[in-house]
Design a protein around this motif. Sequence first.
Motif, PDB file in Angstrom:
ATOM      1  N   LYS A 123       0.915   4.716  -2.420  1.00 58.61           N
ATOM      2  CA  LYS A 123       0.770   5.603  -2.763  1.00 58.61           C
ATOM      3  C   LYS A 123       1.925   6.426  -2.842  1.00 58.61           C
ATOM      4  N   GLU A 147      -0.759  -8.750  -3.275  1.00 54.75           N
ATOM      5  CA  GLU A 147      -1.535  -9.016  -2.306  1.00 54.75           C
ATOM      6  C   GLU A 147      -2.424 -10.142  -2.024  1.00 54.75           C
ATOM      7  N   GLU A 152      -1.667   0.623  -8.214  1.00 48.23           N
ATOM      8  CA  GLU A 152      -3.067  -0.276  -8.400  1.00 48.23           C
ATOM      9  C   GLU A 152      -3.732  -1.407  -8.154  1.00 48.23           C
ATOM     10  N   LYS A 163       0.888  -0.822   0.227  1.00 49.28           N
ATOM     11  CA  LYS A 163       0.135   0.299   0.080  1.00 49.28           C
ATOM     12  C   LYS A 163       0.951   1.192   0.328  1.00 49.28           C
ATOM     13  N   GLN A 210      -0.769  -3.870  -6.837  1.00 42.81           N
ATOM     14  CA  GLN A 210      -0.976  -3.844  -5.350  1.00 42.81           C
ATOM     15  C   GLN A 210      -1.582  -4.793  -5.456  1.00 42.81           C
TER      16      GLN A 210
END
Length: 184
Positions: free
Chosen positions: A143, A156, A149, A139, A152
């Motif tokens: 950022k 995950e 994204e 995260k 990410q």
Amino acid sequence: MNDVQKESEKKMEGALHALEDRFTGIRAGRANPNVLNHIEVEYYGVMTPLQQVANVSVPEPRMISIKPYDKSLQKPIMKAIQVSDLGINPTTDGTNVLLVFPQLTEERRKDLVREVKKESEQAKTIVRNIRRDANDALKKAQKASEITEDDQKDGEEKIQKLTDKYIEKIDAAVADKTKELMTV
């Protein structure tokens, strides 16, 4: 992102190995020299691992024989075993320190299984904390616009699969140790 995944896997593997190491210290009614791994003996003023000052062997299924390299260590070895959490009173035959493992009662077996499950819950918590830290790192990277994204989310998912894999390995280790403890 790959660095986070590799680092997480390395840490999870470490947690699994630490659990397996703790399991070797939980005795199952038969002699296993690994129960002595954490015992240290005072040798010339220095705390020294037992395996470095004595020869450890298993002459019978429920007996461990410890032959000190230096005869003056016999009493310190016996004292170290008595103050340890092994719950076994050492005896001597003049040259060797002998540990005779009694047959475990059903109640003691169940206590040991509870201990195994408690240890496994701690290992699972460690694995989940590693997952949390990895997800936080992903995260933070997203950022900071270091990854997208989608990267990410993909990261995950991979971390979650890794977590599931190590939780399964922990459960398998618990099942094996429980079976070993409950076998008479």
